[in-house]
Motif scaffolding. Sequence first.
Motif, PDB file in Angstrom:
ATOM      1  N   LEU A  40     -15.968  24.292  45.986  1.00 39.78           N
ATOM      2  CA  LEU A  40     -14.437  24.037  46.430  1.00 39.78           C
ATOM      3  C   LEU A  40     -13.909  25.337  46.746  1.00 39.78           C
ATOM      4  O   LEU A  40     -13.391  25.698  47.581  1.00 39.78           O
ATOM      5  N   GLU A  41     -13.971  26.269  45.481  1.00 39.20           N
ATOM      6  CA  GLU A  41     -13.190  27.370  45.717  1.00 39.20           C
ATOM      7  C   GLU A  41     -13.798  28.329  46.949  1.00 39.20           C
ATOM      8  O   GLU A  41     -13.171  29.017  47.517  1.00 39.20           O
ATOM      9  N   LEU A  42     -14.996  28.446  46.807  1.00 38.99           N
ATOM     10  CA  LEU A  42     -15.846  29.180  47.914  1.00 38.99           C
ATOM     11  C   LEU A  42     -15.395  28.787  49.363  1.00 38.99           C
ATOM     12  O   LEU A  42     -15.349  29.435  50.456  1.00 38.99           O
ATOM     13  N   TYR A  43     -15.330  27.323  49.515  1.00 40.75           N
ATOM     14  CA  TYR A  43     -15.007  26.567  50.394  1.00 40.75           C
ATOM     15  C   TYR A  43     -13.577  27.102  51.143  1.00 40.75           C
ATOM     16  O   TYR A  43     -13.355  27.357  52.317  1.00 40.75           O
ATOM     17  N   ARG A  44     -12.720  27.235  50.280  1.00 37.44           N
ATOM     18  CA  ARG A  44     -11.330  27.513  50.586  1.00 37.44           C
ATOM     19  C   ARG A  44     -11.059  29.028  50.720  1.00 37.44           C
ATOM     20  O   ARG A  44     -10.019  29.476  51.479  1.00 37.44           O
ATOM     21  N   VAL A  71     -16.696  13.534  50.119  1.00 40.14           N
ATOM     22  CA  VAL A  71     -17.549  13.289  48.929  1.00 40.14           C
ATOM     23  C   VAL A  71     -17.858  14.510  47.872  1.00 40.14           C
ATOM     24  O   VAL A  71     -17.581  13.946  46.834  1.00 40.14           O
ATOM     25  N   MET A  72     -18.022  15.771  48.453  1.00 40.56           N
ATOM     26  CA  MET A  72     -18.215  16.691  47.842  1.00 40.56           C
ATOM     27  C   MET A  72     -16.956  17.255  47.075  1.00 40.56           C
ATOM     28  O   MET A  72     -16.667  17.815  45.789  1.00 40.56           O
ATOM     29  N   HIS A  73     -15.776  17.188  47.839  1.00 47.21           N
ATOM     30  CA  HIS A  73     -14.294  17.508  47.634  1.00 47.21           C
ATOM     31  C   HIS A  73     -13.497  16.882  47.641  1.00 47.21           C
ATOM     32  O   HIS A  73     -12.286  16.994  48.567  1.00 47.21           O
ATOM     33  N   PRO A  74     -13.342  15.439  47.222  1.00 46.33           N
ATOM     34  CA  PRO A  74     -12.421  14.520  47.167  1.00 46.33           C
ATOM     35  C   PRO A  74     -11.043  14.786  46.917  1.00 46.33           C
ATOM     36  O   PRO A  74      -9.980  14.547  47.326  1.00 46.33           O
ATOM     37  N   GLU A  75     -10.991  15.903  45.970  1.00 45.66           N
ATOM     38  CA  GLU A  75      -9.544  16.445  45.408  1.00 45.66           C
ATOM     39  C   GLU A  75      -8.971  17.485  46.192  1.00 45.66           C
ATOM     40  O   GLU A  75      -7.865  17.920  46.239  1.00 45.66           O
ATOM     41  N   ASP A  97     -25.314   9.417  27.385  1.00 44.05           N
ATOM     42  CA  ASP A  97     -24.874   8.319  26.536  1.00 44.05           C
ATOM     43  C   ASP A  97     -23.535   8.330  26.162  1.00 44.05           C
ATOM     44  O   ASP A  97     -22.935   7.945  25.307  1.00 44.05           O
ATOM     45  N   GLY A  98     -22.892   9.376  27.195  1.00 49.57           N
ATOM     46  CA  GLY A  98     -21.335   9.727  26.931  1.00 49.57           C
ATOM     47  C   GLY A  98     -20.272   8.860  27.778  1.00 49.57           C
ATOM     48  O   GLY A  98     -20.750   7.588  27.991  1.00 49.57           O
ATOM     49  N   ARG A  99     -19.513   9.477  28.240  1.00 51.32           N
ATOM     50  CA  ARG A  99     -18.574   8.842  29.145  1.00 51.32           C
ATOM     51  C   ARG A  99     -18.842   8.272  30.415  1.00 51.32           C
ATOM     52  O   ARG A  99     -19.920   8.861  30.715  1.00 51.32           O
ATOM     53  N   THR A 100     -18.290   7.386  30.762  1.00 49.99           N
ATOM     54  CA  THR A 100     -18.682   6.714  32.066  1.00 49.99           C
ATOM     55  C   THR A 100     -18.023   7.642  33.218  1.00 49.99           C
ATOM     56  O   THR A 100     -16.970   8.187  33.155  1.00 49.99           O
ATOM     57  N   ALA A 101     -19.017   8.014  34.190  1.00 44.38           N
ATOM     58  CA  ALA A 101     -18.529   8.784  35.452  1.00 44.38           C
ATOM     59  C   ALA A 101     -17.352   8.189  36.299  1.00 44.38           C
ATOM     60  O   ALA A 101     -16.780   6.869  36.046  1.00 44.38           O
ATOM     61  N   THR A 102     -16.637   8.956  36.680  1.00 39.00           N
ATOM     62  CA  THR A 102     -15.447   8.681  37.675  1.00 39.00           C
ATOM     63  C   THR A 102     -15.878   8.121  38.876  1.00 39.00           C
ATOM     64  O   THR A 102     -17.036   8.062  39.123  1.00 39.00           O
ATOM     65  N   PRO A 103     -14.981   7.483  39.573  1.00 35.02           N
ATOM     66  CA  PRO A 103     -15.429   6.999  40.819  1.00 35.02           C
ATOM     67  C   PRO A 103     -15.929   7.943  41.818  1.00 35.02           C
ATOM     68  O   PRO A 103     -17.046   7.669  42.489  1.00 35.02           O
ATOM     69  N   ASN A 104     -15.350   9.087  41.749  1.00 33.92           N
ATOM     70  CA  ASN A 104     -15.741  10.157  42.913  1.00 33.92           C
ATOM     71  C   ASN A 104     -17.082  10.689  42.127  1.00 33.92           C
ATOM     72  O   ASN A 104     -17.910  11.078  43.284  1.00 33.92           O
ATOM     73  N   GLU A 105     -17.551  10.617  41.212  1.00 31.68           N
ATOM     74  CA  GLU A 105     -18.840  11.024  40.557  1.00 31.68           C
ATOM     75  C   GLU A 105     -19.766  10.248  40.899  1.00 31.68           C
ATOM     76  O   GLU A 105     -20.808  10.548  41.386  1.00 31.68           O
ATOM     77  N   SER A 106     -19.518   8.844  40.835  1.00 30.62           N
ATOM     78  CA  SER A 106     -20.526   7.761  41.399  1.00 30.62           C
ATOM     79  C   SER A 106     -20.650   7.744  42.654  1.00 30.62           C
ATOM     80  O   SER A 106     -21.941   7.646  43.084  1.00 30.62           O
ATOM     81  N   ARG A 107     -19.564   8.112  43.319  1.00 32.36           N
ATOM     82  CA  ARG A 107     -19.845   8.082  44.844  1.00 32.36           C
ATOM     83  C   ARG A 107     -20.927   9.293  45.303  1.00 32.36           C
ATOM     84  O   ARG A 107     -21.883   9.516  46.058  1.00 32.36           O
ATOM     85  N   LEU A 108     -20.594  10.717  44.787  1.00 30.94           N
ATOM     86  CA  LEU A 108     -21.470  11.717  45.081  1.00 30.94           C
ATOM     87  C   LEU A 108     -22.760  11.501  44.322  1.00 30.94           C
ATOM     88  O   LEU A 108     -23.865  11.858  45.137  1.00 30.94           O
ATOM     89  N   ASN A 109     -23.109  10.699  43.309  1.00 28.19           N
ATOM     90  CA  ASN A 109     -24.341  10.910  42.507  1.00 28.19           C
ATOM     91  C   ASN A 109     -25.215   9.625  43.443  1.00 28.19           C
ATOM     92  O   ASN A 109     -26.504   9.514  43.123  1.00 28.19           O
ATOM     93  N   ARG A 110     -24.934   8.934  44.303  1.00 28.30           N
ATOM     94  CA  ARG A 110     -25.805   8.012  45.320  1.00 28.30           C
ATOM     95  C   ARG A 110     -26.673   8.980  46.154  1.00 28.30           C
ATOM     96  O   ARG A 110     -26.070  10.111  46.550  1.00 28.30           O
TER      97      ARG A 110
END
Length: 743
Positions: A40-44, A71-75, A97-110
């Motif tokens: 994202l910083e490179l894009y900006r 999808v890559m840069h939702p924020e 085994d750790g935390r559940t992914a965020t909705p944005n991570e879920s979307r990118l991981n498809r």
Amino acid sequence: MTTTSETIHSKTRANQAQTTAASLSFMFPGLGDHYVGMGLELYRTLPVFREQVDRCAALLQPELGLDIRTVMHPEDASAPAAPPAEKLDLRRMLGRDGRTATPNESRLNRTRHAQPALFVIEYALAKQWQAWGVHPQTMIGYSLGEYVAACLAGVLSIEDSLTLVARRAQLIETLPAGAMLAVTLPEREIAPLLGEHLSLCAVNGPEFCVIGGPPDEVTAFERHLRERGVAFRRVQSTHAFHSKMMDPIAERVTQLARGFTLRAPQIPYVSNVTGALITAAEATDPSYWAKHLCRPVRFADGLAALSSRAPHAFLEVGPGQTLSSLVTPAHDRVVVPSMRHGLDPESDTSVLSRAAGQLRLTGTRVEWDLAASNEAAAAPARPLGKTEQELAAMWQALLKCDAPAADANFFRLGGNSLIATRLIDRVARSLRVKLPLRRVYESPTLEAMASVLDELRPGGSRPKSAPAKPVTPPKPQAAQKPLFRLPNGISVAHQNEAETKHFYDDIFAHRSYVKHGIVIPDGGCVLDVGGNIGLFTVFAHTEAKNVRIFTFEPAPPLFEIIQRNVGLHGIRATVLNVGLSNAERQAPFTFYPHSAGMSSFHPDEAEERHNLKTIIENQRRGGDEHAGQMDPYAEELLDVRFEAVHFTAKLRRLSDVIREQKIERIDLMKVDVQKCELEVIEGIDDADWPKFSQIVLEAHDVDGRVQALTDVFERHGFSVIAQQDELYVGTNIFNIYAIRKGQ
């Protein structure tokens, strides 16, 4: 002052500064290290990178039905809002085994999103390097990364590449879910164990393979490996790529490839299928791309084919440094990652500019627009928004710092876990927002943290800021994380303040490694095994005159910090980016950025959490203000502390290194390797034992390991003391002091 900082993983400056440039290979990673916000910083800030991302996004729109940038840069404030994410079984999909992914991570991981997104980032980064005059003589890609190499080589146009990648990903997503496992066994041993349903998916090293198949079959295989005592870890994956589970769509991939114009490569690159440079006949055969989908990635063979050219430089063009860790260290070889890992707090441009500096030292020409860079550096910072102003005032009060800019980093300004909890309390009182401790670590810049606060306010609205003014990257000598001043006045680079203070107390204040008659003589030779940030290396340098030190650290982020500390203090040290064991091999390494001292080749999060909780409780009982004030946030802090990054690291036998480095005597060896201590000792040949005078070792007393180590030392002529410090009471951690009899 003369500084000696020799390395195995990267050459010394003197050796790198050659009149003839090293042969350069671009390396393109596959899925696994991708993350929301990558690049994202490179894009900006980088016009060429942004132009290529925008172009690819427009070409992908008809295939995906969405803008891949969302999808890559939702924020990203300049991007439109992303649609709601679909719910997925992330625990199965990510193998965590750790935390559940965020909705944005879920979307990118498809798969349908992750593969095109990774292609776009790697392609845009490669074009940026080329715009700076950096052109590869050869290339190698891992799995999807081969598509990037093929596109840059002219086998496929960018339009056809994106279409093929997108449609291939959509086909994969129609298949049943699969799982993948990294295993520390050679191909010849693992192949007979796979049975009907599992497949060999990749060969990454002599004793490092990846297998894949249906999730229940992979789980059963894990049990079998555990019984055999074989190290393994799950790979982040939705499907079993490069396995027989891909067979049902192989013919459709062939038909897809047949619809495009395939040309002979104009730049040589390695085939994953054969492990050799791809031929024109292979690259232009539509059925090759189905073989690439279904057959194992022969990455180790490909690296060997490229490494025969010396001197050689490898530039990893994509997120993380997984491929960099697979390159076998050598004196005539330099390996350069050019993009940060998702959990690395360093800025994108800092990582990229350091990579440019490393390339220049190999003789590679890197063309910078210095005038534009200076102009950008002089540009005024953008005005802060309302929430940013409120947050900046709190930072100033807590950190005693000047007014921070939007891109200022909380932890680089001196923040730590204790100050973070005080910040959380102030935010709750002043803004009526409950800021989770995890979000402080995940969003450490002023801009990002303010965005989190706006998101958490009632209604969740977030004012959008104007995108940053595009700039060219800074000069290679970019600003680095500020140094940390130890209580004795020595300044060091480090990971985080709390852990560094713990190391300082253990090494400098309590002198844990020089008790019971242990001494470092002037002119002595010291081995620091498990160097972490190099604090013991610094201690040995200050404890005696003209000490020669060999420091071993397998984790790339810590290796870079040690190098910086060695150079900063002019230490006579050889820093090796390897771990030590009883056999030479590659192995998965679990690295905890926020608890680096507990990183391990044998991770056991339950044990590590227990030990850390116990240590913190012992500190609290001992009157440690920091530990006491952390009580309300203890569990949340542990969740943050054990956020993991996975590397593949090189393991060597100590006697092999002793022979290569021509070490004639070892006055002191310190070993702190988190459950690998017995393997380190087993890597010493009988003929080398007389070279050792003193050994200090931290041991985890599992399965009688302390007694086993004591027996080994006594058998080789040492007097041994094993004891547990007060700080570690209630854990399985002991210190062993071994001094050769008659000294």
